[in-house]
Motif scaffolding. Structure first.
Motif, PDB file in Angstrom:
ATOM      1  N   ALA A   1       6.628  22.266 -19.629  1.00 49.95           N
ATOM      2  CA  ALA A   1       5.594  21.245 -19.482  1.00 49.95           C
ATOM      3  C   ALA A   1       5.949  20.249 -18.386  1.00 49.95           C
ATOM      4  O   ALA A   1       5.090  19.822 -17.603  1.00 49.95           O
ATOM      5  CB  ALA A   1       5.380  20.519 -20.809  1.00 49.95           C
ATOM      6  N   GLU A   2       7.232  19.896 -18.310  1.00 48.58           N
ATOM      7  CA  GLU A   2       7.671  18.932 -17.300  1.00 48.58           C
ATOM      8  C   GLU A   2       7.478  19.478 -15.890  1.00 48.58           C
ATOM      9  O   GLU A   2       7.054  18.753 -14.977  1.00 48.58           O
ATOM     10  CB  GLU A   2       9.148  18.579 -17.530  1.00 48.58           C
ATOM     11  N   VAL A   3       7.780  20.761 -15.684  1.00 51.77           N
ATOM     12  CA  VAL A   3       7.628  21.361 -14.358  1.00 51.77           C
ATOM     13  C   VAL A   3       6.166  21.346 -13.920  1.00 51.77           C
ATOM     14  O   VAL A   3       5.844  20.943 -12.787  1.00 51.77           O
ATOM     15  CB  VAL A   3       8.170  22.810 -14.354  1.00 51.77           C
ATOM     16  N   LEU A   4       5.253  21.759 -14.786  1.00 54.98           N
ATOM     17  CA  LEU A   4       3.835  21.750 -14.428  1.00 54.98           C
ATOM     18  C   LEU A   4       3.338  20.334 -14.153  1.00 54.98           C
ATOM     19  O   LEU A   4       2.579  20.096 -13.213  1.00 54.98           O
ATOM     20  CB  LEU A   4       3.006  22.373 -15.551  1.00 54.98           C
ATOM     21  N   PHE A   5       3.759  19.394 -14.993  1.00 63.92           N
ATOM     22  CA  PHE A   5       3.338  18.000 -14.853  1.00 63.92           C
ATOM     23  C   PHE A   5       3.784  17.430 -13.512  1.00 63.92           C
ATOM     24  O   PHE A   5       2.993  16.829 -12.769  1.00 63.92           O
ATOM     25  CB  PHE A   5       3.911  17.182 -16.003  1.00 63.92           C
TER      26      PHE A   5
END
Length: 470
Positions: free
Chosen positions: A305-309
């Motif tokens: 989730a952090e990478v996409l965000f």
């Protein structure tokens, strides 16, 4: 947010690295190594993998120090060094790795439980997929309550899952049989004719799989209390996990003959401990695996989730993925992540060796992000004039050669399969560029895209003709 308030300390960042790296792989090492190599091949494999990954860890440390402005982790380095499209492919590849890794975790949990619940089979039966899917969405709801709360839970779980591994190492050390280890050095009758080089090559994707997560602190660098903690956490986490991996592998060769190691059901560490202390050993390791894998699953869900965000915030992914809920969680990115995990879980039903395929495809997908990080480190070191440039250049050069060598050693099949994800995933890049009002590709990027599509077509053709089998 005030400096230090709600930020991650060095122990928390280190736990993120260890928690990401210690998952399913370490519990399967006796069997996965026993199938392809003996003691000598294992020693050489860990020397190569350990040395190569150590240089990559140094590259992450250097980049955290030299380019503190790039606080989005892996894909930010690729974008800064090689342009928007390769930066996007790095983000897409790393995100997919997180999702595939989580699928492998659910498969291994259900395979472990399959020893007592036959309906779970090898972890990819209809019942196993249904229960795993329920778990996916329970964790989804947990993370929606807050990233920092989930990270605190990850630290606790990381400590808990190291205990059974250390217990295994302690018991196996006392039970170690030098005669059995000596007989396993060349791989035994089934492997000695292959030669050491072929044996070592057979371990390469396995070693990549167990080291995936070394960049965990880098991905979370924006949460770090002190920027210098990012590089130190990476090195500390790497060193500790490497020791565990080597000990588990080599001690197992001193307990059971190679052919018995190769035939163990995963998690094979439980079979080794069962041979020493009886049935309770298998139960103990199986419980430890479930705790370990659930902890790793939490880590990788956070990372995905952090990478996409972060990619959305830097115009590398579509804007809608930058949405956050009231708890500061990148909710849109989390939803897309778990939808992809759900899709991969369903597809695993049709695979003959679901865990092995998920593991190898995960390892293959991570290679592009790693190659680009190492390459950017090499570019940065080559142009630097500060003290220590020579050592930084040497580390980056070795890391680049090592990661490129892994692409070759991993084999063409899984590399082509990875392009089947990169090619359609490029649609997200097209949407991103359209939202930004920019042209889609540069001339060089059109060539890269054409090669990606050609490779994906070749992979699909090979799947259709049976040249590549899942």
């Amino acid at each position: 947010m005030a400096e230090g308030q709600g930020k991650f300390s060095l122990p928390t960042l280190t736990a993120m690295v260890v928690g990401s790296m210690v998952g399913a792989g370490i519990f399967s090492l006796p069997q996965t190594f026993g199938r392809v190599t003996g003691g000598v091949g294992a020693l050489i494999a860990w020397a190569i993998a350990g040395g190569g990954m150590l240089t990559l860890a140094f590259v992450f440390q250097t980049l955290a120090r030299r380019r503190p402005d790039l606080d989005a982790g892996v894909f930010a380095y690729a974008k800064a060094g090689f342009g928007d499209y390769l930066g996007f492919l790095s983000a897409l590849g790393y995100w997919t790795v997180c999702c595939l890794g989580n699928v492998s975790y659910w498969i291994l949990i259900k395979s472990t439980l399959g020893a007592v619940i036959p309906a779970f089979g090898d972890g990819n039966s209809a019942m196993a997929i249904a229960v795993s899917s329920l778990g996916v969405w329970i964790v989804h709801l947990l993370i929606l309550r807050g990233v920092r709360q989930a990270a605190a839970l990850n630290t606790i779980v990381t400590v808990a899952k190291i205990v059974p591994i250390l217990t295994f190492i302690a018991i196996a050390t006392f039970a170690f049989d030098g005669g059995v280890f000596a007989a396993n050095l060349d791989g035994g009758p089934a492997l000695e004719t292959q030669g050491i080089a072929a044996q070592v090559r057979g371990t390469m994707l396995v070693t990549v799989f167990v080291f995936v997560g070394i960049e965990g602190a880098s991905v979370y660098s924006r949460y770090a209390r002190r920027r210098e903690d990012v590089g130190l956490a990476t090195l500390l986490g790497f060193a500790g996990v490497l020791c565990l991996l080597v000990l588990v592998t080599l001690l197992s060769y001193g307990i059971l003959p190679q052919e018995r190691l190769a035939g163990l059901r995963n998690p094979s560490m439980s079979g080794v401990l069962q041979a020493i202390v009886g049935n309770w050993g298998a139960v103990f390791i199986s419980l430890g695996l479930i705790v370990s894998v659930l902890g790793a699953y939490l880590s990788w869900s956070l990372l995905a989730a952090e990478v996409l965000f972060l990619a959305a915030r830097t115009e590398t992914m579509p804007r809608f993925l930058a949405a956050q809920n009231a708890n500061g969680v990148p909710s849109a990115a989390l939803w897309l992540t778990n939808l992809l995990i759900q899709a991969f879980l369903i597809l695993s039903f049709f695979a003959e060796e679901a865990f092995l395929i998920a593991m190898k495809l995960t390892s293959s997908m991570i290679l592009l992000p790693y190659v680009l990080v190492a390459g950017f480190g090499l570019m940065l070191a080559r142009g630097a004039k500060a003290p220590g440039r020579g050592a930084e250049f040497a580390c980056a050069l070795i890391a680049t050669i090592y990661t490129l060598g892994l692409v070759v050693a991993g084999g063409l099949d899984f590399f082509l399969l990875s392009l089947c994800i990169y090619a359609p995933g490029t649609a997200l890049f097209l949407l991103t560029r359209r939202q930004a009002g920019k042209s889609v590709f540069t001339r060089r990027e059109w060539l890269i895209f054409a090669l990606v599509v050609a490779g994906a077509v070749a992979a699909l053709t090979a799947l259709a003709t049976g040249t590549i089998r899942l």
